[in-house]
Scaffold this active site. Structure first.
Site, PDB file in Angstrom:
ATOM      1  N   PRO A  86       0.828  -1.218   0.000  1.00 21.51           N
ATOM      2  CA  PRO A  86       0.000   0.000   0.000  1.00 21.51           C
ATOM      3  C   PRO A  86       0.857   1.260   0.000  1.00 21.51           C
ATOM      4  O   PRO A  86       1.846   1.362   0.737  1.00 21.51           O
ATOM      5  CB  PRO A  86      -0.813  -0.139   1.292  1.00 21.51           C
ATOM      6  CG  PRO A  86      -0.941  -1.615   1.478  1.00 21.51           C
ATOM      7  CD  PRO A  86       0.372  -2.189   1.010  1.00 21.51           C
ATOM      8  N   CYS A  87       0.459   2.233  -0.827  1.00 25.16           N
ATOM      9  CA  CYS A  87       1.344   3.358  -1.133  1.00 25.16           C
ATOM     10  C   CYS A  87       1.226   4.601  -0.264  1.00 25.16           C
ATOM     11  O   CYS A  87       2.105   5.461  -0.338  1.00 25.16           O
ATOM     12  CB  CYS A  87       1.146   3.764  -2.591  1.00 25.16           C
ATOM     13  SG  CYS A  87      -0.506   4.429  -2.946  1.00 25.16           S
TER      14      CYS A  87
END
Length: 355
Positions: A86-87
């Site tokens: 997840p960024c």
């Protein structure tokens, strides 16, 4: 694939709705196990990928035994581990949220990056792909990137990393992402562009108009339920295609300025042009943060699937907002395929040499 007919065996981490997997499948990989923390993604995955085992769990809670039980004999013979942690900890938005930690200082950032690297250590697949936002390559986040590279190299991987723009690979969207790839059997180069902005030596970038035109034949039907701009709807209608709120600033010469220069986030009132690729599709559906359709409305799910190069028939579970988030978070399958083909060619050559 250099004469190799068997599918390469892959494990998918942070799978989401499966954009990376879909592209890798086209390049010759077969996902033997997928995992994500969100149960809704498992429903979407089952609808599109059949009976592939899918573990719903945070990566920090997964054990080697959890994965081994699902993989069986494949656990000792994997060709690829692929995934995009997840960024948010590495995204540009964190520069505006001074109250929140960034990169590996964010507990979620550490859990996901460390979890990915632990899976590499447990199974040592022949190759790996780690994908994230362009921000992973920023100097301020370099400790995180160096952690990934250093730990992978200690496991014996030859590591390459770089930033790829999806538009350079036939995706009708300007979407820059950092890819880290590695191999136990020599260096893998990232793919070279197949398209170019100028369209001189390579085919020109594909545009939003190229892929959305046939979905836009019934204007009244397209507009229903997709009101955009909120209280700024009248201003949105005045924004030229391909422009944003900066159109209404003194610096741009507007006779009646409404906004200060760089006073809003860049995607505020951002509108597509049919003659350009889309701007990056975000994970959140919003009525004032674009990109919006040039007809001054929020894009439809069918349209963002096209802009992300998902098949029209791709099925999504959940509410409209949940479907949007799944597509917005995904790797465009066409970009994933380009990276996957580099790995498949590399593995094919190695397997033939071994034979």
């Amino acid at each position: 694939m250099n004469g190799i007919t068997r599918p390469y065996k892959a494990v998918s981490l942070f799978t989401g709705c499966g954009g990376l997997d879909l592209g890798l499948e086209q390049a010759g990989f077969q996902t033997r196990l997928a995992t994500d923390a969100e149960r809704l993604c498992a429903s979407t995955y089952a609808a599109n990928f059949g009976k592939t085992p899918f573990i719903v769990e945070r990566i920090g809670a997964l054990t080697r035994q959890d994965l081994r039980e699902q993989l069986g004999p494949d656990a000792d013979d994997l060709d690829l581990v692929a995934g995009g942690p997840p960024c948010p900890p590495f995204s540009k938005s964190r520069f505006y949220r001074q109250d929140m930690p960034r990169a590996l200082d964010d507990p979620n950032g550490w859990e996901t990056i460390n979890g990915y690297l632990k899976v590499l250590e447990w199974f040592r697949p022949r190759t790996f792909i780690l994908e994230n936002v362009k921000g992973l390559a920023y100097k301020v986040h370099r400790d995180a990137l160096e952690t990934i590279v250093t730990r992978a190299e200690k496991l014996g991987y030859n590591v390459t990393w770089g930033v790829l723009n999806a538009a350079d690979f036939g995706v009708p969207q300007i979407r820059e992402r950092c890819f880290v790839v590695g191999s136990l059997e020599g260096r893998i180069d990232l793919p070279t562009p197949t398209h170019a902005q100028d369209g001189v030596d390579l085919p020109a970038w594909r545009t939003a108009g190229d892929v959305l035109a046939d979905l836009d034949t019934d204007e009244a039907a397209c507009d229903r339920g997709h009101f955009a701009g909120g209280r700024h709807n009248d201003l949105l209608k005045q924004v030229p295609p391909g422009d944003n709120y900066l159109f209404f600033t003194e610096k741009r010469g507007h006779p009646n300025p409404v906004f200060k220069w760089r006073g809003r986030y860049w995607s505020f009132l951002l509108k597509l042009s049919p003659d350009l690729p889309s701007w990056t599709i975000q994970a959140r559906r919003s009525n004032n943060m674009g990109p919006f359709h040039w007809r001054n409305r929020i894009l439809r799910i069918e349209e963002i699937k096209r802009l992300q190069t998902f098949p029209d028939a791709f099925t999504l579970a959940g509410t409209l907002e949940q479907q949007w988030r799944q597509i917005g978070n995904a790797v465009p399958p066409r970009l994933a395929e380009a990276v996957g083909r580099q790995l498949a060619d590399h593995l094919g050559g190695r397997l033939e040499a071994a034979a």
